[in-house]
Design a protein around this motif. Structure first.
Motif: not given
Length: 94
Positions: A7-14
């Motif tokens: 989830q942290a990587q999804v947020t970073e990608l955002f």
């Protein structure tokens, strides 16, 4: 094949629009607008690994008058998706 992303990587990608995960470059394709759900807001994120497309969710709480706090601990899951035209029938006033 299921993609391994936190989830942290999804947020970073955002925020970054492109990140590398396990040697694979993930790139943002579309960002949805944040929608209110009680005290939380969520936005859809469509991204690609160059071959397939995936949908993740970015969640935040807070306020535009203070700070936004992004949920990076809860795993909302990521789905493989394809883009298709969908027709919706609704009742409308005449």
């Amino acid at each position: 094949m299921t993609i391994k992303i936190t989830q942290a990587q999804v947020t970073e990608l955002f925020f970054e629009e492109e990140i590398e995960v396990d040697g694979v470059t993930l790139t943002t394709v579309e960002e949805g607008d944040f929608e209110q759900d009680g005290k939380m807001q969520s936005a859809e994120l469509i991204f690609t690994d160059g071959t397939k497309f995936y949908r993740g969710t970015v969640m935040r709480s807070g306020s535009p008058f203070t700070d936004w706090y992004y949920d990076e601990d809860t795993d909302f899951g990521v789905d493989e998706v394809v883009k298709k035209e969908v027709t919706i029938t609704r009742w409308v006033a005449v």
